[in-house]
Write a protein that holds these residues in place. Structure first.
Motif, mmCIF file in Angstrom:
data_model
loop_
_atom_site.group_PDB
_atom_site.id
_atom_site.type_symbol
_atom_site.label_atom_id
_atom_site.label_comp_id
_atom_site.label_asym_id
_atom_site.label_seq_id
_atom_site.Cartn_x
_atom_site.Cartn_y
_atom_site.Cartn_z
ATOM 1 N N GLU A 2 0.839 -1.205 0.000
ATOM 2 C CA GLU A 2 0.000 0.000 0.000
ATOM 3 C C GLU A 2 0.874 1.255 0.000
ATOM 4 O O GLU A 2 1.847 1.337 0.748
ATOM 5 N N LYS A 3 0.534 2.210 -0.850
ATOM 6 C CA LYS A 3 1.337 3.429 -0.931
ATOM 7 C C LYS A 3 0.932 4.395 0.181
ATOM 8 O O LYS A 3 -0.219 4.421 0.598
ATOM 9 N N ALA A 16 11.048 11.274 7.656
ATOM 10 C CA ALA A 16 11.156 9.872 8.089
ATOM 11 C C ALA A 16 10.759 8.915 6.959
ATOM 12 O O ALA A 16 11.383 7.870 6.766
ATOM 13 N N GLN A 17 9.744 9.289 6.203
ATOM 14 C CA GLN A 17 9.316 8.447 5.079
ATOM 15 C C GLN A 17 10.416 8.362 4.022
ATOM 16 O O GLN A 17 10.667 7.310 3.444
ATOM 17 N N ILE A 18 11.036 9.500 3.788
ATOM 18 C CA ILE A 18 12.090 9.547 2.761
ATOM 19 C C ILE A 18 13.289 8.710 3.207
ATOM 20 O O ILE A 18 13.876 7.959 2.419
ATOM 21 N N GLU A 19 13.620 8.834 4.479
ATOM 22 C CA GLU A 19 14.724 8.015 4.997
ATOM 23 C C GLU A 19 14.398 6.535 4.931
ATOM 24 O O GLU A 19 15.257 5.708 4.632
ATOM 25 N N LEU A 57 9.792 7.258 -5.793
ATOM 26 C CA LEU A 57 8.742 7.974 -5.054
ATOM 27 C C LEU A 57 7.361 7.510 -5.511
ATOM 28 O O LEU A 57 6.473 7.246 -4.697
ATOM 29 N N ALA A 58 7.211 7.385 -6.815
ATOM 30 C CA ALA A 58 5.901 6.975 -7.349
ATOM 31 C C ALA A 58 5.555 5.549 -6.922
ATOM 32 O O ALA A 58 4.384 5.187 -6.797
ATOM 33 N N ILE A 63 0.251 11.467 -4.016
ATOM 34 C CA ILE A 63 -0.095 12.863 -3.676
ATOM 35 C C ILE A 63 -1.490 13.057 -4.246
ATOM 36 O O ILE A 63 -1.663 13.169 -5.453
ATOM 37 N N THR A 64 -2.468 13.072 -3.368
ATOM 38 C CA THR A 64 -3.844 12.978 -3.861
ATOM 39 C C THR A 64 -4.668 14.213 -3.523
ATOM 40 O O THR A 64 -4.558 14.759 -2.421
ATOM 41 N N ARG A 65 -5.484 14.623 -4.443
ATOM 42 C CA ARG A 65 -6.516 15.614 -4.154
ATOM 43 C C ARG A 65 -7.834 14.863 -3.956
ATOM 44 O O ARG A 65 -8.063 13.827 -4.591
#
Ligand code: SF4
Length: 353
Positions: A2-3, A16-19, A57-58, A63-65
């Motif tokens: 799950e993204k 933290a997510q990026i790390e 990243l994808a 990144i949702t609206r």
């Protein structure tokens, strides 16, 4: 796998997510600017990130609206969106334009538990709190619509202010509201100044000081009556937190923010209920007693189908305003906006329209 949705994460959480995917923390700063300064939703377009990183990243994030279900623009240019989140829950967001600027009115809950008797939203029971991301993304939808990306300077933007005054009681959802407003006011992103953000509450007294200590934004209180007896009739929450408790909490707000940071008291003008000269006198006495730096916002009532109250006459509203001003309190009469699309104060509703 799950993204993870990135809208609504704090700066630290984003780092933290990026790390966690093996990238250096400074990438989080770049990503923050893409998301909140540029309004980008497509990783592929983040041109200062390598192709590999964009793909990574994808793979992990979204990144949702929220989905725009309907969009209406009233004859006075008030703009209302009915938005739907991933679980199908819906809320409304409104943009209220002035000449060269305007406020976005955002919602904080699906429905509302406070049940003010004059409020259309309050007749829709509470379903759930909105997440920080769902609160922030309402403003982002409005910015998308007006093309205000990258964040314009504060002098040139139309979407200049935020009022947390839509569906829901923000202080029934304080953690998410605080987190969202910190994101919205962050100088490296959307950058709405704290002086241009107003949180409006029905008076959840124990949480009111947080508006000063955690946020430093402006405070508005839905008062609507000069004494407990009347207020309880239209706002059942008054039985939990009476006027005395609410105004003492307001004093704590001003202890932190300073007396000059005026608190706005919202006062809905209801015919033959709270609009007499005696009511105005009682209101003035109340303000003097608690020594608050206060101003009033007199709101002509917008009736909605099935409501039990009627608006005060123009004459009475003006007379009321003059009495408050003579006592030294600003008391402008709010011009009703977006009435033809049920976008005015207290009219928002996401079901059974
Ligand atoms: S006025 Fe605000 S607090 Fe009261 S019921 Fe409506 S949305 Fe809830």
């Amino acid at each position: 796998m799950e993204k993870t949705e990135l809208i609504g994460l704090s700066k630290d959480e984003l780092a933290a997510q990026i790390e966690a995917i093996g990238e250096k923390p400074f990438r989080a700063k770049q990503l923050w600017q893409w998301i909140y300064y540029r309004g980008e939703t497509d990783f592929e377009k983040m041109s200062n990130l390598s192709k590999d990183l964009r793909a990574k990243l994808a793979e992990h994030f979204t990144i949702t609206r929220p989905k725009i279900v309907t969009e209406q623009i009233s004859s006075d240019k008030t703009h209302k969106w009915l938005l739907e989140f991933a679980d199908g829950q819906r809320i409304e967001t409104v943009y209220i334009p002035e000449e060269d600027r305007g406020a976005v009115c955002i919602s904080t809950q699906v429905g509302c538990a406070v049940g003010c008797r004059f409020c259309h939203t309050g007749s829709q029971k509470i379903t759930r709190n909105l997440t920080a991301g769902e609160i922030v993304s309402q403003f982002m939808v409005a910015r998308d619509a007006y093309g205000e990306w990258p964040s314009p300077t504060s002098e040139t933007r139309y979407l200049s202010n935020i009022v947390v005054m839509g569906m829901g009681e923000p202080l029934h959802n304080p953690d998410n509201v605080i987190k969202a407003l910190k994101i919205l006011s962050d100088g490296e992103g959307i950058a709405i100044s704290k002086r241009r953000i107003t949180l409006s509450t029905s008076g959840i007294a124990p949480k009111i000081p947080l508006v000063a200590t955690e946020l430093g934004v402006k405070l508005a209180i839905s008062l609507h009556a000069p004494n407990d007896e009347k207020r309880s009739q239209i706002m059942p929450i008054n039985d939990r937190f009476c006027i005395d408790e609410v105004l003492k909490a307001c004093q704590k707000y001003q202890d932190v923010m300073g007396f000059s940071r005026m608190i706005t008291f919202e006062y809905l003008m209801l015919k033959d209920f709270n609009d007499s000269p005696e009511d105005a006198k009682e209101l003035i006495a109340l303000m003097k007693k608690y020594k608050l730096g206060a101003k009033f916002n007199l709101i002509p009532f917008n009736p909605w189908p099935g409501c039990n109250y009627q608006p005060s006459s123009n004459n009475k509203v003006h007379a009321f305003s003059r009495m408050l001003e003579a006592a030294g309190y600003e008391a402008p009469i709010r011009v009703a906006r977006g009435q033809d699309i049920l976008a005015a104060c207290g009219q928002l509703k996401s079901k059974n329209q």
